[in-house]
Design an enzyme around this catalytic site. Structure first.
Site, PDB file in Angstrom:
ATOM      1  N   ASP A 110       0.854  -1.331   0.058  1.00 21.58           N
ATOM      2  CA  ASP A 110      -0.036  -0.030  -0.132  1.00 21.58           C
ATOM      3  C   ASP A 110       0.867   1.020   0.089  1.00 21.58           C
ATOM      4  OD1 ASP A 110      -2.222  -1.481   0.044  1.00 21.58           O
ATOM      5  OD2 ASP A 110      -2.657  -1.370   2.272  1.00 21.58           O
ATOM      6  N   ASP A 229     -13.762  -3.491  -0.893  1.00 25.28           N
ATOM      7  CA  ASP A 229     -13.218  -3.108   0.499  1.00 25.28           C
ATOM      8  C   ASP A 229     -14.603  -3.308   1.383  1.00 25.28           C
ATOM      9  OD1 ASP A 229     -10.864  -2.457  -0.079  1.00 25.28           O
ATOM     10  OD2 ASP A 229     -11.096  -0.295  -0.231  1.00 25.28           O
TER      11      ASP A 229
END
Length: 357
Positions: A110, A229
């Protein structure tokens, strides 16, 4: 053993014939008759395995739960589950079809501001290192793939850092997925040309689902990953909602239904992150991963919550309490040096899971 059609086709008839003669059975299967708890055909060069077989038509099947169908010469009997059927008898069954593909370990990078970051429940981000350096480390350590996500791109409305993608992709020798701020076929093209093997779509897919279809048509389903998500609902109803913009906005979409929609549009893989588990190291949301894996016919990558070896094994386990994932995404455990790729793979192999050494 003989089969009448490519097992990857998802439709048609299979004909199994015992090598030494004897029982012959035909299994009719159709794309609209898959069932999670029905028989599974797992096929590879060494044969076919059927489990949880239930006969709907024809004679009773003795030892239905112990059906090991091998190819010629491998000493496995084709008749374990089908012996007792009349020659040419037909079974009509619903089943989940899975190829025997090795499970995967996938480190996740990330990135925000050019650095790898990690937080808890998508907030409280901390620096975890240089993305190119980490990518090289994991590639050399034996990771199966990498995922590179510019997590600030969608939120801040800027394009993914193509130069960083190019440098990272040039440094590794394993497949590499890139996501963040991709909103057009042109954006997908740019990233693939920069060296990515796949692209991950998230907010842009929710905003314009046709982008999934367009990407699959231009580059093939294998290049299109849809990242979801997910957060468990807290209003008393069951299930999970889809969040976008780095977990900031609730779309109100149901996670399982959304996964089915994007795979129908051509997504070749689902990257499923539990926002509730993200960074907590309390374990993957196995119920979430299992529900999505049961609803789609493409690989599901479990993400969010890995804290120990048992958690990873549970996510990949296909038992009734397992996550049924095809791959496990890892971040904090690896970035912080709690575990290594080598340690995880050795543990999974010791448990009998099909993963590359």
């Amino acid at each position: 053993m003989r089969r009448s059609q490519n097992p990857n086709s998802g439709s048609g008839d299979f004909v199994f014939k015992e090598p030494a003669g004897g029982a012959v059975a035909q299994v009719n299967h159709h794309a609209n008759s898959f069932a999670v708890n029905g028989p599974e055909l797992l096929h590879s060069s060494c044969g076919v395995f059927l489990e949880q077989i239930h006969q709907i038509l024809g004679n009773p099947i003795p030892n239905a739960g112990n059906s090991d169908f091998g190819s010629d010469g491998d000493r496995c009997s084709l008749g374990h589950g089908l012996r007792g059927l009349e020659s040419g008898a037909t079974l009509t069954v619903a089943f989940a079809l899975r190829t025997m593909v090795a499970l995967r370990l996938i480190p996740c990078l990330d990135v925000a501001g050019g650095r790898v970051v990690k937080g808890i429940n998508f907030v409280g981000l901390r620096d975890a290192g240089d993305p190119v350096e980490l990518a090289c480390r994991y590639s050399l350590a034996g990771a199966d793939e990498l995922v590179f996500l510019d997590i600030a791109a969608s939120h801040e409305g800027r394009a993914t850092l193509v130069d960083l993608v190019r440098r990272t992709a040039e440094s590794v020798t394993i497949p590499f997925t890139v996501g963040g701020g991709i909103s057009s076929v042109e954006g997908i093209t740019e990233l693939l040309r920069a060296g990515a093997d796949k692209v991950s779509l998230n907010s842009s897919a929710v905003r314009r689902p046709e982008l999934v279809r367009e990407g699959a048509q231009h580059f093939g389903c294998q290049c299109i990953v849809v990242a979801i998500d997910a957060r468990r609902r807290t209003n008393g109803s069951d299930g999970w909602d889809v969040y976008v913009k780095g977990g900031r906005d609730n779309t109100g979409l149901d996670v399982v239904s959304w996964a089915q929609q994007v795979t129908d549009l051509g997504a070749g893989e689902i990257l499923l992150t539990s926002m509730d588990g993200d960074g907590t190291q309390a374990g993957y949301d196995l119920e979430l991963t299992r529900a999505v894996a049961a609803a789609v016919q493409v690989p599901v990558i479990a993400s969010g919550g890995a804290g120990c070896l048992d958690h990873i094994a549970a996510a990949l386990n296909t038992g009734p309490e397992g996550g049924h994932a095809s791959a496990a995404l890892l971040a904090s455990l690896l970035h912080d040096g709690v575990l290594t790729v080598e340690q995880i793979k050795a543990d999974l192999l010791a448990r009998g899971l099909n993963i590359r050494p």
